[in-house]
Design an enzyme around this catalytic site. Structure first.
Site, PDB file in Angstrom:
ATOM      1  N   SER A 264      46.394  34.592  42.485  1.00 57.99           N
ATOM      2  CA  SER A 264      46.451  35.810  43.486  1.00 57.99           C
ATOM      3  C   SER A 264      45.830  36.813  43.094  1.00 57.99           C
ATOM      4  O   SER A 264      45.021  37.146  41.955  1.00 57.99           O
ATOM      5  CB  SER A 264      47.980  36.101  43.438  1.00 57.99           C
ATOM      6  N   LYS A 265      45.713  37.868  43.908  1.00 58.86           N
ATOM      7  CA  LYS A 265      45.160  39.172  43.792  1.00 58.86           C
ATOM      8  C   LYS A 265      45.697  39.697  42.524  1.00 58.86           C
ATOM      9  O   LYS A 265      44.692  40.478  41.826  1.00 58.86           O
ATOM     10  CB  LYS A 265      45.152  39.904  44.998  1.00 58.86           C
TER      11      LYS A 265
END
Ligand code: GLU
Length: 511
Positions: A264-265
């Site tokens: 994920s970011k």
């Protein structure tokens, strides 16, 4: 249907493209090129609530940066244009109605509030509400109402959606190129909305109708779409399109560097690597996220990294150019299990590609960085500097750390080196070396090195000690490429000046 390979990358413009999205685009592109097929970019923007301005341009620019050429798409046009679903709005209603007429879909009049209440009621009992083969017979839809009632509700303009009528208790088998045969019982599936009350199709309907109309031969997309596959296959069946249904391939997830969970970011922010191809500024919050391009990655490196996330060539080869990837790629060699992203390996790839660049190209990039720092130099000089240190860096931006002393004289001197090497004789020894440099006619590294060896012997100096001290004077610490290369590049005058400066600044304190 033609036998031509036609694949599409179909992102929704809901924000910047995640690197997983770029990998999906890349695999589609490689597959298309491998089989002389067509690569299509279709923008799936039917969910207006999630539309983010700038996202579409971002997607196009990202693909361009990666060298993923689009054959048909929003900016290229093509035989099936428009390629933006919001501009194809009128097409979908007709298909939704077709399904109603054939008994594969129905109108549903339940309001969002009513559905929310049912959801809550179920939740209290620890159950989950689904609009499905069981519940639909008790809800407000064209299956429970007479045709007359249905018609008058529609004529009155009562908001309604169109739902897919999931067959009851049917064992479905379908094939995925990567996962093999998948079996699902339809009674576990819900009656998904196909057409929304505001006159827009949902993803499922628009996606299947467009894949059909655009004669897509293979749907290659992320694993997160696997749960939608049964519905999509049933839609093909309901429309009577089974003979032209594309083949499906669901790519494995990209996993965090730890291997635990989806990348994920936040992982990127935490561990200091980008998750987006290009820099992105969120148009709503103004938040800026870095991109691989801005972090100094070469597109060749980025593409190479992505290619190996999920696909393997079946050999030891790791470095692949785009043409090599096209040659070697096959969906059969894409694995089922999630693929761990290793940021260190990503840097290694960039290091590799940087070494392949000409000194001239690196020098030109470096010149821009120096200009920002207000430092003047020339490409010719930088080429020489770059050739000395490029094997020590992964990114052009790291060159400064390795070469700043070529442009600015040391401000501090490493205390450890001073403690270890500096003694009462040092200033005298260094002075002698300034004379040595002064007299050197040929101020090139090769000549200086040869002559210095002789000089050091004559003067009976300790080679290790004097070389370390000279480096301390020129660089300020014990790093950098060959000492005489540094001297050559900073020139006679500055070499001598730096030695004198060092004597002056250090000697006072250490006599
Ligand atoms: N619009 C979907 C997405 O955003 C496309 C999924 C598919 O390829 O079918 O990823």
């Amino acid at each position: 249907m033609t036998n031509q390979v036609r694949v599409r990358f179909a992102p929704s413009p809901t924000g910047p493209l995640h690197m997983g999205g770029v990998r999906t685009a890349l695999f589609n592109y490689l597959f298309a090129r491998r089989y002389n097929g067509v690569f299509i970019l279709r923008i799936e923007d039917t969910d207006q609530g999630r539309y983010v301005p700038g996202a579409e341009d971002y997607i196009i620019e990202s693909l361009k940066w990666c060298g993923i050429d689009i054959d048909e798409g929003v900016s290229e046009g093509g035989p099936h244009q428009p390629y933006r679903q919001s501009e194809r709005k009128d097409i979908y209603r007709e298909y939704a109605e077709k399904l109603i007429r054939s008994g594969n879909a129905y109108y549903a009049f339940d309001t969002p509030e009513e559905l929310e209440m049912l959801r809550k009621e179920k939740e209290l009992k620890g159950e989950v509400f689904q609009y499905d083969t069981h519940s639909r017979n008790t809800l407000n839809n064209s299956l429970t109402r007479t045709p007359e009632e249905t018609k008058s509700l529609i004529d009155e303009g009562v908001p309604h959606v169109v739902r897919f009528k999931m067959p009851e208790n049917e064992e479905l088998n379908f094939h995925d190129i990567i996962r093999g045969i998948i079996t699902v019982n339809t009674s576990t599936l819900d009656d998904k909305v196909l057409f929304k009350s505001e006159g827009m199709p949902t993803y499922h309907l628009a996606n299947v109708v467009d894949d059909y109309l655009m004669q897509i031969s293979h749907v290659i997309r992320g694993e997160e779409w696997l749960p939608s596959l049964p519905l999509h296959v049933l839609l093909y069946r309901s429309f009577g399109w089974m003979d032209v249904m594309p083949q499906f391939a669901h790519l494995p997830l990209l996993l965090k560097p730890s291997g635990q969970g989806k990348l994920s970011k936040r992982d990127g922010d935490k561990l200091g690597f980008p998750v987006f191809p290009l820099k992105w500024k969120d148009p709503f919050s103004g938040e800026i996220s870095t991109g691989y391009r801005e972090a100094g990655y070469y597109p060749e490196a980025f593409v190479n990294i992505l290619a190996l996330l999920g696909w393997n060539p079946g050999t030891e080869q790791e470095v692949f150019s785009m043409p090599e990837l096209i040659d070697a790629f096959s969906l059969e060699r894409v694995g089922k299990s999630g693929s761990r992203f290793d940021p260190e390996k990503a840097k290694w790839f960039n290091h590799y590609y940087l070494q392949q660049k000409s000194d001239n190209e690196i020098a030109k990039d470096y010149l821009q960085i120096l200009e920002v720092k207000g430092i003047n130099s020339s490409v010719e000089k930088l080429e020489k500097i770059v050739s000395l240190v490029k094997d020590r860096v992964n990114f052009v931006s790291e060159l400064w750390e390795q070469t700043s002393f070529f442009f600015t004289q040391p401000e501090k001197y490493d205390q450890d080196v001073i403690k270890k090497r500096w003694n009462a004789d040092t200033p005298d020894m260094l002075e002698k070396f300034t004379v040595f440099f002064e007299r050197a006619e040929d101020f090139t590294a090769l000549s200086l090195e040869e002559k210095a060896k002789v000089f050091i012997q004559e003067q009976q100096m300790n080679m290790g000690q004097i070389m370390n001290l000279l480096r301390l004077c020129l660089v300020g610490e014990s790093k950098g490429p060959g000492l005489f290369h540094i001297a050559e590049l900073i020139g006679k005058e500055k070499t001598i000046y730096r030695i004198r400066q060092a004597i002056q600044k250090i000697a006072g304190k250490h006599q």
